[in-house]
Motif scaffolding. Structure first.
Motif, PDB file in Angstrom:
ATOM      1  N   LEU A 210       0.800  -1.227   0.000  1.00 21.50           N
ATOM      2  CA  LEU A 210       0.000   0.000   0.000  1.00 21.50           C
ATOM      3  C   LEU A 210       0.840   1.288   0.000  1.00 21.50           C
ATOM      4  O   LEU A 210       0.570   2.184  -0.802  1.00 21.50           O
ATOM      5  N   PRO A 211       1.857   1.373   0.859  1.00 18.96           N
ATOM      6  CA  PRO A 211       2.647   2.618   0.889  1.00 18.96           C
ATOM      7  C   PRO A 211       3.384   2.942  -0.419  1.00 18.96           C
ATOM      8  O   PRO A 211       3.808   4.073  -0.628  1.00 18.96           O
ATOM      9  N   LEU A 212       3.532   1.933  -1.299  1.00 17.67           N
ATOM     10  CA  LEU A 212       4.200   2.211  -2.572  1.00 17.67           C
ATOM     11  C   LEU A 212       3.350   3.116  -3.463  1.00 17.67           C
ATOM     12  O   LEU A 212       3.849   3.769  -4.362  1.00 17.67           O
ATOM     13  N   PHE A 213       2.047   3.134  -3.202  1.00 14.71           N
ATOM     14  CA  PHE A 213       1.166   3.962  -4.005  1.00 14.71           C
ATOM     15  C   PHE A 213       0.938   5.289  -3.315  1.00 14.71           C
ATOM     16  O   PHE A 213       0.212   5.376  -2.337  1.00 14.71           O
TER      17      PHE A 213
ATOM     18  N   ARG B 290       0.848  11.934  -0.930  1.00 15.38           N
ATOM     19  CA  ARG B 290      -0.210  11.636   0.027  1.00 15.38           C
ATOM     20  C   ARG B 290      -0.249  10.137   0.275  1.00 15.38           C
ATOM     21  O   ARG B 290      -0.371   9.350  -0.645  1.00 15.38           O
ATOM     22  N   GLN B 291      -0.134   9.792   1.524  1.00 13.62           N
ATOM     23  CA  GLN B 291      -0.148   8.387   1.930  1.00 13.62           C
ATOM     24  C   GLN B 291      -1.607   7.952   2.109  1.00 13.62           C
ATOM     25  O   GLN B 291      -2.383   8.661   2.723  1.00 13.62           O
ATOM     26  N   PHE B 292      -1.955   6.805   1.582  1.00 11.35           N
ATOM     27  CA  PHE B 292      -3.326   6.318   1.777  1.00 11.35           C
ATOM     28  C   PHE B 292      -3.457   5.700   3.165  1.00 11.35           C
ATOM     29  O   PHE B 292      -2.576   4.981   3.612  1.00 11.35           O
ATOM     30  N   SER B 293      -4.571   5.967   3.809  1.00 14.50           N
ATOM     31  CA  SER B 293      -4.744   5.460   5.163  1.00 14.50           C
ATOM     32  C   SER B 293      -5.253   4.016   5.164  1.00 14.50           C
ATOM     33  O   SER B 293      -5.110   3.296   6.127  1.00 14.50           O
ATOM     34  N   SER B 294      -5.866   3.588   4.057  1.00  9.63           N
ATOM     35  CA  SER B 294      -6.403   2.226   3.990  1.00  9.63           C
ATOM     36  C   SER B 294      -6.479   1.791   2.527  1.00  9.63           C
ATOM     37  O   SER B 294      -6.499   2.633   1.629  1.00  9.63           O
TER      38      SER B 294
ATOM     39  N   GLU C 272      -9.061   0.761   1.055  1.00  7.03           N
ATOM     40  CA  GLU C 272     -10.309   1.326   0.499  1.00  7.03           C
ATOM     41  C   GLU C 272     -10.083   2.740  -0.003  1.00  7.03           C
ATOM     42  O   GLU C 272     -10.553   3.134  -1.070  1.00  7.03           O
ATOM     43  N   ASP C 273      -9.333   3.499   0.790  1.00 11.15           N
ATOM     44  CA  ASP C 273      -8.973   4.873   0.457  1.00 11.15           C
ATOM     45  C   ASP C 273      -8.207   4.889  -0.882  1.00 11.15           C
ATOM     46  O   ASP C 273      -8.473   5.700  -1.770  1.00 11.15           O
ATOM     47  N   CYS C 274      -7.284   3.961  -1.013  1.00  8.72           N
ATOM     48  CA  CYS C 274      -6.467   3.859  -2.217  1.00  8.72           C
ATOM     49  C   CYS C 274      -7.324   3.448  -3.420  1.00  8.72           C
ATOM     50  O   CYS C 274      -7.274   4.058  -4.478  1.00  8.72           O
ATOM     51  N   LEU C 275      -8.123   2.403  -3.223  1.00  8.27           N
ATOM     52  CA  LEU C 275      -8.913   1.832  -4.317  1.00  8.27           C
ATOM     53  C   LEU C 275      -9.974   2.777  -4.863  1.00  8.27           C
ATOM     54  O   LEU C 275     -10.517   2.553  -5.932  1.00  8.27           O
ATOM     55  N   SER C 276     -10.276   3.827  -4.097  1.00 10.14           N
ATOM     56  CA  SER C 276     -11.303   4.747  -4.591  1.00 10.14           C
ATOM     57  C   SER C 276     -10.700   6.047  -5.122  1.00 10.14           C
ATOM     58  O   SER C 276     -11.422   6.934  -5.539  1.00 10.14           O
ATOM     59  N   SER C 277      -9.358   6.167  -5.102  1.00 13.77           N
ATOM     60  CA  SER C 277      -8.765   7.423  -5.568  1.00 13.77           C
ATOM     61  C   SER C 277      -8.640   7.421  -7.094  1.00 13.77           C
ATOM     62  O   SER C 277      -8.304   6.395  -7.688  1.00 13.77           O
TER      63      SER C 277
END
Length: 151
Positions: A39-42, A47-51, A53-58
C-alpha cells in the motif's frame, strides 16, 4: 517455456474485458489483503493512503488499475507472440523497480490475478484455464524481471 493455450486465454479474458475497472479493483483489493506492505508504494502528490479502500477509490489509483488491465489485455492479444512485448515489459519492470517494488511481490500479483479470474468466471475457471493463465503470467513476469536485472 510452453506457450499458454491461446484459445483458453482469449475466451476467459472476454468476460473480464467487459468491465476491466471492476475486475481490476477485485485484483488489487485481493493484492492488498495478501500483501498490505504494498500500500505505501502507491502515493500521489506525496499523500499516503490510510487504507486499501482509500487507495482503491482514488482517481489516480483507478487510473493505475486501468493501465494494469491494459497491459494484461495487450499480453492476451499477443499471447501467440509474447516475444514482441519483451522490450516493453522489460521497461515496465524497470519502472516498477524504480518505485521500490520487489520482484517477489509479483508472485502475489499472480495469485491476485488468478483470484480475480476465478471470481469473474466461476465454474468456467477450470484447472486448464488456471494453468494457461499461470503460464501467461509467468512469461510476462519473466520479461518484466529483465528490468530488474538490466543496467
Amino acid at each position: 517455456m510452453e506457450r499458454p493455450e491461446p484459445e483458453l486465454i482469449r475466451q476467459s479474458w472476454r468476460a473480464v474485458r467487459r468491465s476491466p475497472l471492476e475486475h481490476g479493483t477485485v485484483l488489487f483489493a485481493r493484492l492488498f489483503d495478501l500483501e498490505p506492505d504494498l500500500l505505501p508504494l502507491f502515493q500521489y502528490n506525496c499523500r499516503q493512503f490510510s487504507s486499501p479502500e482509500d487507495c482503491l477509490s482514488s482517481p489516480e489509483f483507478l487510473d493505475h488499475i486501468r493501465k494494469v488491465m491494459l497491459v494484461i489485455d495487450t499480453a492476451v492479444t499477443n499471447v501467440e507472440d509474447l516475444s514482441s512485448l519483451e522490450e516493453y515489459l522489460a521497461g515496465l519492470g524497470k519502472k516498477h523497480r524504480a518505485v521500490g517494488v520487489k520482484l517477489s511481490s509479483f508472485s502475489t500479483v499472480g495469485e491476485s490475478l488468478l483470484y480475480m479470474l476465478e471470481k469473474c468466471l466461476g465454474p468456467a475457471f477450470t484447472p486448464a484455464v488456471r494453468a494457461a493463465w499461470s503460464q501467461l503470467y509467468g512469461a510476462v513476469v519473466q520479461a518484466m524481471s529483465r528490468g530488474w536485472d538490466g543496467d
